[in-house]
Design a protein around this motif. Structure first.
Motif, PDB file in Angstrom:
ATOM      1  N   ALA A 303     -13.216  -2.877  14.881  1.00 15.98           N
ATOM      2  CA  ALA A 303     -11.795  -3.289  14.360  1.00 15.98           C
ATOM      3  C   ALA A 303     -11.007  -3.340  15.632  1.00 15.98           C
ATOM      4  CB  ALA A 303     -11.176  -2.505  13.129  1.00 15.98           C
ATOM      5  N   GLU A 304     -10.053  -4.345  15.596  1.00 21.46           N
ATOM      6  CA  GLU A 304      -9.066  -4.443  16.858  1.00 21.46           C
ATOM      7  C   GLU A 304      -7.555  -4.021  16.174  1.00 21.46           C
ATOM      8  OE1 GLU A 304      -9.336  -8.342  18.329  1.00 21.46           O
ATOM      9  OE2 GLU A 304     -11.476  -8.013  18.974  1.00 21.46           O
ATOM     10  N   PHE A 305      -7.085  -3.671  17.250  1.00 15.76           N
ATOM     11  CA  PHE A 305      -5.438  -3.286  17.013  1.00 15.76           C
ATOM     12  C   PHE A 305      -4.811  -3.020  18.238  1.00 15.76           C
ATOM     13  CE2 PHE A 305      -7.834   0.702  17.953  1.00 15.76           C
ATOM     14  CZ  PHE A 305      -6.682   1.130  18.830  1.00 15.76           C
ATOM     15  N   SER A 306      -3.291  -3.161  17.744  1.00 13.21           N
ATOM     16  CA  SER A 306      -2.467  -3.223  19.020  1.00 13.21           C
ATOM     17  C   SER A 306      -1.656  -1.817  18.953  1.00 13.21           C
ATOM     18  CB  SER A 306      -1.623  -4.527  18.982  1.00 13.21           C
ATOM     19  OG  SER A 306      -2.419  -5.705  19.131  1.00 13.21           O
ATOM     20  N   VAL A 307      -0.943  -1.846  20.231  1.00 12.51           N
ATOM     21  CA  VAL A 307      -0.051  -0.680  20.468  1.00 12.51           C
ATOM     22  C   VAL A 307       1.066  -1.171  21.285  1.00 12.51           C
ATOM     23  CG1 VAL A 307      -1.620   1.303  20.010  1.00 12.51           C
ATOM     24  CG2 VAL A 307      -1.461   0.069  22.493  1.00 12.51           C
ATOM     25  N   ASP A 308       2.249  -0.592  20.992  1.00 13.78           N
ATOM     26  CA  ASP A 308       3.441  -0.790  21.936  1.00 13.78           C
ATOM     27  C   ASP A 308       4.181   0.529  22.264  1.00 13.78           C
ATOM     28  OD1 ASP A 308       4.848   0.042  19.672  1.00 13.78           O
ATOM     29  OD2 ASP A 308       5.536  -2.149  19.195  1.00 13.78           O
ATOM     30  N   ARG A 309       5.253   0.207  22.929  1.00 16.18           N
ATOM     31  CA  ARG A 309       6.086   1.759  23.511  1.00 16.18           C
ATOM     32  C   ARG A 309       6.136   2.672  22.372  1.00 16.18           C
ATOM     33  NH1 ARG A 309      10.860   1.612  27.698  1.00 16.18           N
ATOM     34  NH2 ARG A 309       9.183   0.857  29.084  1.00 16.18           N
ATOM     35  N   THR A 310       6.717   2.260  21.305  1.00 18.50           N
ATOM     36  CA  THR A 310       7.147   3.132  20.047  1.00 18.50           C
ATOM     37  C   THR A 310       6.084   3.408  19.331  1.00 18.50           C
ATOM     38  OG1 THR A 310       7.821   1.304  18.672  1.00 18.50           O
ATOM     39  CG2 THR A 310       9.512   2.275  20.375  1.00 18.50           C
ATOM     40  N   ARG A 311       4.928   2.419  19.117  1.00 21.99           N
ATOM     41  CA  ARG A 311       3.784   2.833  18.166  1.00 21.99           C
ATOM     42  C   ARG A 311       2.590   2.847  19.130  1.00 21.99           C
ATOM     43  NH1 ARG A 311       6.224  -1.941  14.558  1.00 21.99           N
ATOM     44  NH2 ARG A 311       6.472  -2.607  16.878  1.00 21.99           N
ATOM     45  N   HIS A 312       2.416   3.969  19.920  1.00 29.32           N
ATOM     46  CA  HIS A 312       1.139   4.099  20.722  1.00 29.32           C
ATOM     47  C   HIS A 312       0.301   4.955  20.508  1.00 29.32           C
ATOM     48  CE1 HIS A 312       3.128   7.774  22.090  1.00 29.32           C
ATOM     49  NE2 HIS A 312       4.348   7.202  22.051  1.00 29.32           N
ATOM     50  N   LEU A 313       0.322   5.590  19.135  1.00 29.82           N
ATOM     51  CA  LEU A 313      -0.647   6.412  18.714  1.00 29.82           C
ATOM     52  C   LEU A 313      -1.518   5.673  17.721  1.00 29.82           C
ATOM     53  CD1 LEU A 313       1.609   9.327  17.771  1.00 29.82           C
ATOM     54  CD2 LEU A 313       0.460   9.111  20.006  1.00 29.82           C
ATOM     55  N   MET A 314      -2.840   6.063  17.650  1.00 32.71           N
ATOM     56  CA  MET A 314      -3.744   5.764  16.759  1.00 32.71           C
ATOM     57  C   MET A 314      -4.597   6.565  15.804  1.00 32.71           C
ATOM     58  SD  MET A 314      -7.105   4.853  16.110  1.00 32.71           S
ATOM     59  CE  MET A 314      -8.142   5.542  17.411  1.00 32.71           C
ATOM     60  N   SER A 315      -4.597   6.562  14.597  1.00 30.66           N
ATOM     61  CA  SER A 315      -5.262   7.651  13.677  1.00 30.66           C
ATOM     62  C   SER A 315      -6.291   6.841  12.737  1.00 30.66           C
ATOM     63  CB  SER A 315      -4.333   8.274  12.873  1.00 30.66           C
ATOM     64  OG  SER A 315      -3.555   9.180  13.727  1.00 30.66           O
ATOM     65  N   PHE A 316      -7.263   7.271  12.542  1.00 33.13           N
ATOM     66  CA  PHE A 316      -8.245   6.631  11.457  1.00 33.13           C
ATOM     67  C   PHE A 316      -9.204   7.764  10.958  1.00 33.13           C
ATOM     68  CE2 PHE A 316     -11.477   7.119  14.703  1.00 33.13           C
ATOM     69  CZ  PHE A 316     -12.556   7.024  13.990  1.00 33.13           C
ATOM     70  N   LEU A 317      -9.698   7.464   9.725  1.00 31.81           N
ATOM     71  CA  LEU A 317     -10.629   8.265   8.963  1.00 31.81           C
ATOM     72  C   LEU A 317     -11.715   7.449   8.172  1.00 31.81           C
ATOM     73  CD1 LEU A 317      -9.043  10.014   5.777  1.00 31.81           C
ATOM     74  CD2 LEU A 317      -7.993   8.462   7.239  1.00 31.81           C
ATOM     75  N   THR A 318     -12.934   8.151   7.928  1.00 34.17           N
ATOM     76  CA  THR A 318     -13.877   7.702   7.359  1.00 34.17           C
ATOM     77  C   THR A 318     -14.713   8.810   6.737  1.00 34.17           C
ATOM     78  OG1 THR A 318     -15.943   6.294   7.138  1.00 34.17           O
ATOM     79  CG2 THR A 318     -15.458   7.361   9.166  1.00 34.17           C
ATOM     80  N   MET A 319     -15.180   8.388   5.342  1.00 35.53           N
ATOM     81  CA  MET A 319     -15.574   9.647   4.594  1.00 35.53           C
ATOM     82  C   MET A 319     -17.488   9.734   4.764  1.00 35.53           C
ATOM     83  SD  MET A 319     -16.732   9.640   0.537  1.00 35.53           S
ATOM     84  CE  MET A 319     -17.372  11.208  -0.215  1.00 35.53           C
ATOM     85  N   MET A 320     -17.759  10.926   4.985  1.00 39.26           N
ATOM     86  CA  MET A 320     -19.413  11.052   4.968  1.00 39.26           C
ATOM     87  C   MET A 320     -19.917  10.796   3.591  1.00 39.26           C
ATOM     88  SD  MET A 320     -19.693  14.127   7.509  1.00 39.26           S
ATOM     89  CE  MET A 320     -21.668  14.200   7.403  1.00 39.26           C
ATOM     90  N   GLY A 321     -20.391   9.986   3.046  1.00 35.83           N
ATOM     91  CA  GLY A 321     -20.734   9.878   1.579  1.00 35.83           C
ATOM     92  C   GLY A 321     -22.482  10.191   1.442  1.00 35.83           C
ATOM     93  N   PRO A 322     -22.828  10.897   0.364  1.00 33.44           N
ATOM     94  CA  PRO A 322     -21.861  11.784  -0.422  1.00 33.44           C
ATOM     95  C   PRO A 322     -21.664  13.110   0.095  1.00 33.44           C
ATOM     96  CG  PRO A 322     -24.215  11.908  -1.302  1.00 33.44           C
ATOM     97  CD  PRO A 322     -24.378  11.042  -0.063  1.00 33.44           C
ATOM     98  N   SER A 323     -20.659  13.523  -0.290  1.00 31.68           N
ATOM     99  CA  SER A 323     -20.003  14.936   0.177  1.00 31.68           C
ATOM    100  C   SER A 323     -19.123  15.096  -0.583  1.00 31.68           C
ATOM    101  CB  SER A 323     -19.755  14.884   1.666  1.00 31.68           C
ATOM    102  OG  SER A 323     -18.392  14.207   1.895  1.00 31.68           O
TER     103      SER A 323
END
Length: 807
Positions: A303-323
């Motif tokens: 996936a593609e995403f952009s950042v700038d001076r005030t929004r320069h952090l990146m977070s994501f998550l995905t589940m291990m299934g099944p668990s």
């Protein structure tokens, strides 16, 4: 993964000493040879003070601690990586950890301990066992070790590295080969310990996130779920430091909980979009069924995403299934550098973490909500003996995935302190690919060929090409994409050695048209990224203008619209659905009338066939208690539908019923009715008579015991005569009469209507020796007449008391 603990002493083996010689030789001391160096604790500091070429500020080599923390938690393990940016490499290295403001002359100057991950790559140094060096001198671009932080009260620690390349030493007291970590205050225990600084970068940067799952039966064989193993859809965003999607030591939101337990990103995306002021881009990528496939079969999701001076952090998550509630991801990864630039590339190996909402311990544990909810934490190898990651020795968990974040473009004026090099420029020229690989599964290709040479031989932008072969087309009705791929590139003449090179940035997007209706002008700009080193002036243009038209048929009723937005996601996750896109009224008509232009569009969209999406179920619950407290009963168990309702009907049974057997129920004693009272045992005077009853069912399994089976009572017939001779005479007559009757019965048998009976059998032995027993005798049918219609013609039985005297 093999881990070797830090050596307990300072005595090196001959083999280790031999392996350390190439590095020691390359250090090239000024007036001392290796043989003259005392093999003592002081040798460690001599390594650090060895004379060589020191290139301050050089960034082709870097020392990185996983997560880029500024603080360490005492006793915690950290992964340390020493790497070279391609095409650079190194042959040897030294890695050491010192307390701040210490020289390393003494053993107490060193802080923490290192652990070897790969013995073929790294080892402890022969003459300085607290330091890590190469096992064999050869070309390499990356090594990794673990560093165990020292106990509390140690203070700040300096991790230092030196690089040996072609007998040249690169070493820095400050810079990319030195990392300072200070002890974390106890008040921060249990929370994400990476402080987030304000970003000073300019413009924006665009990145591509690529997720490589490494969770398979081969890499994680213990209890691997062969059915329905998958990674859920990736969900995340680029955001400011005022918004936290998830973090270690924090509590999972409802959206995080739904991703963690069900793999559903819907609620999480809703939460992210509600923070529109703090979020720049929502990051989404498709799920993976099954969890692992070779890259030549299925491309890694990206996936593609952009950042700038005030929004320069990146977070994501995905589940291990099944668990139960296990996930992987990044939290608040900062893509802004301290030099006011944008990170070029981040590679992170990921281990699973627990969302704190479900207390299951295995991949397919039944749902067991954690009440109260616990904090998010990384899984460890000592969590539970039934855990698939359990290791009684407490080793580290093998990573289950890797994420690669690469910068693919920068826009706007940049203000990074460190000048751009060629790698920075080429990174911005990389093609911007789609978020998802749209190659149909029915198209089977060969691997891509190597890239061709660049079509441009100068610093101008050119193209290069690669090819692949279409090996099979399983469905002729589905077209297969092109077999050629093109990519922007720069000619070989654009390099650091070319002193006359003038490197320009990409054109910044066109400005809005100068007027809102009719013919106007617009412009775009670019800037000089690198001036020629020979002092010449850049002659390339930095600005362009062109005509633009907005609503050619201008009139007082004309309205100005924005550009169409991106298409929404398909309304269906499988089969046929609808998708929409929107635009807004930018300027209403001058005459006050309503805008007649449409503000939304809709079209059909086709997702994979519904039947191809597996039915995802939770594991069976434990069996319920038996429906009875003893004997035979029934018990049940249930499971839940974990896949989303819109994925289609699921015909799997959700409840099972089976028989259950508990210990037998108690059975009480059962008796017949009392018999008739017997004759008095005396013919005159005082006597007694008895009656009996039979046991039909003995007590079992703790049932009520049997009551008495013989009862007696007194009887009195007549007074006995005083003359004993007369009395004896009467007894004799009665006995002879009974004997004669018995003889008659024995000779002829007893006559009954319709049948002749055999004589009575002899009385059986008494059932008891004292206290009142019983005797039995039987009469059986001897002959039944044909004309018999009477039911009385059947075998007969008599019972009498015996041994009635007390025991």
């Amino acid at each position: 993964m093999r881990l070797s603990p830090a050596p307990p002493g300072l005595s090196p083996s001959p083999a280790l000493l031999a392996l350390a010689l190439p590095l020691a030789a390359a250090l090239a001391f000024s007036d001392e040879t290796l043989d003259k160096v005392p093999k003592s604790e002081g040798y460690c500091s001599r390594i650090l003070r060895a004379q060589g070429t020191r290139r301050e500020g050089y960034t082709e080599f870097s020392l990185r601690v996983e997560g880029d923390p500024d603080f360490y938690k005492p006793g915690t393990s950290y992964r340390v990586t020493l790497s070279a940016a391609p095409p650079s490499y190194f042959r040897g290295f030294t890695l050491i950890a010192l307390k701040e403001n210490r020289e390393g002359d003494k053993e107490e100057d060193h802080a923490g301990t290192f652990q070897i991950i790969d013995e073929e790559e790294t080892q402890f140094m022969s003459n300085c066992p607290v330091a890590v060096t190469e096992s064999t001198p050869r070309r390499r671009t990356r090594i990794q070790v673990f560093w165990i932080a020292p106990p509390a009260g140690t203070g700040c620690v300096i991790l230092k590295a030196s690089i040996v390349q072609k007998r040249i030493i690169y070493f820095q007291d400050e810079g990319s080969l030195t990392k300072k970590l200070c002890e974390q205050d106890s008040m921060f225990d249990g929370v994400t310990d990476k402080p987030i600084l304000d970003c000073c970068a300019c413009g924006t940067a665009k990145y591509r996130l690529t997720f490589y799952g490494n969770w398979s039966e081969k890499t994680h064989p213990k209890d691997y779920p062969r059915r329905a193993n998958h990674w859920s859809a990736i969900i995340g965003g680029s955001h400011s430091k005022n918004y936290v999607l998830w973090e270690y030591g924090g509590y999972a939101s409802e959206g995080v909980k739904q991703v963690a337990e069900l793999g559903s990103p819907v609620k999480m995306e809703e939460e992210i979009r509600q923070q529109s002021d703090e979020v720049l881009t929502v990051i989404k990528a498709k799920a993976q069924w099954p969890a692992w496939q070779p890259l030549n079969v299925r491309a890694a999701p990206s996936a593609e995403f952009s950042v700038d001076r005030t929004r320069h952090l990146m977070s994501f998550l995905t589940m291990m299934g099944p668990s139960p509630d296990w996930n992987v991801g990044l939290s608040a990864e900062d893509l802004c550098t301290k030099e006011c630039g944008w990170v070029q590339k981040v590679v992170q190996d990921l281990i699973p973490w627990d969302a704190g909402t479900d207390s299951g311990v295995t991949y397919e544990s039944p749902n067991k909500p954690t009440i109260p909810q616990e904090k998010i934490r990384p899984l460890t190898s000592l969590d539970h003996p039934q855990s698939p990651f359990y290791d009684p020795e407490g080793g580290s968990i093998t990573q289950v995935a890797r994420v690669v974040i690469e910068r693919i473009a920068r826009k706007g004026e940049q203000c990074n302190i460190v000048p751009d090099n060629v790698d920075d420029i080429v990174a911005d020229l990389a093609p911007e690919e789609k978020d998802e690989d749209d190659t149909p599964e029915t198209c089977i290709y060969s691997n891509w060929s190597p890239w061709s040479a660049c079509s441009s031989s100068t610093c101008d932008k050119g193209k290069r090409m690669r090819q692949r072969m279409l090996k099979a087309q399983l469905d002729l009705s589905v077209p297969c994409p092109d077999t050629q791929d093109f990519q922007p590139c720069m000619g070989p003449g654009c390099s650091d050695e070319d002193g006359s090179t003038c490197t320009m940035s990409e054109w910044i997007t066109w400005s809005p048209c100068s007027i809102s209706c009719g013919m106007g002008m617009r412009s775009r700009e670019r800037y000089v990224k690198q001036f020629p080193e020979d002092g010449s002036v850049c002659t390339l243009p930095t600005e362009e203008t062109e005509k633009c038209t907005v609503n050619e048929e201008c009139s007082p009723s004309s309205c100005l619209m924005t550009e169409w937005g991106e298409w929404d996601e398909c309304s269906a996750t499988c089969g046929m659905g609808m998708k929409k896109r929107h635009r807004m009224v930018k300027m209403s008509p001058a005459d006050g009338s309503m805008c007649k232009a449409e503000t939304s569009q809709a079209e059909k969209c086709m997702m994979p066939e519904c039947h191809t999406i597996p039915c995802l179920l939770s594991p069976w619950s434990e069996w319920s208690d038996c429906s009875v407290t003893c004997g035979k009963g029934m018990r049940t168990r249930q499971r839940m539908l974990k896949s989303l309702a819109e994925l289609g009907d699921c015909n799997e049974e959700l409840e099972q019923v089976e028989k259950c057997m508990l210990p037998e129920c108690p059975i009480d004693c059962e008796l017949t009715e009392w018999s008739q009272w017997s004759e008095c045992n005396k013919s005159c005077g005082k006597g007694h008579m008895i009656r009996t009853r039979m046991i039909q069912m003995e007590p079992q399994f703790g049932g009520a015991p049997c009551p008495e089976t013989v009862q007696r009572k007194k009887c009195r017939i007549r007074k006995c005569l005083k003359n004993p001779s007369i009395q004896k005479l009467r007894w004799r007559e009665a006995r002879e009469s009974r004997r004669g009757e018995q003889l008659r019965e024995e000779s002829d048998g007893e006559q009954f209507p319709g049948c002749r009976m055999r004589p009575w059998t002899a009385w059986s032995e008494c059932t008891k020796l004292c206290g009142g027993g019983i005797q039995e005798r039987y009469m059986t049918v001897k002959k039944r007449f044909k004309s018999s219609q009477f039911t009385s013609c059947k075998d007969k039985k008599e019972i009498r008391a015996c041994n009635v005297h007390p025991c």
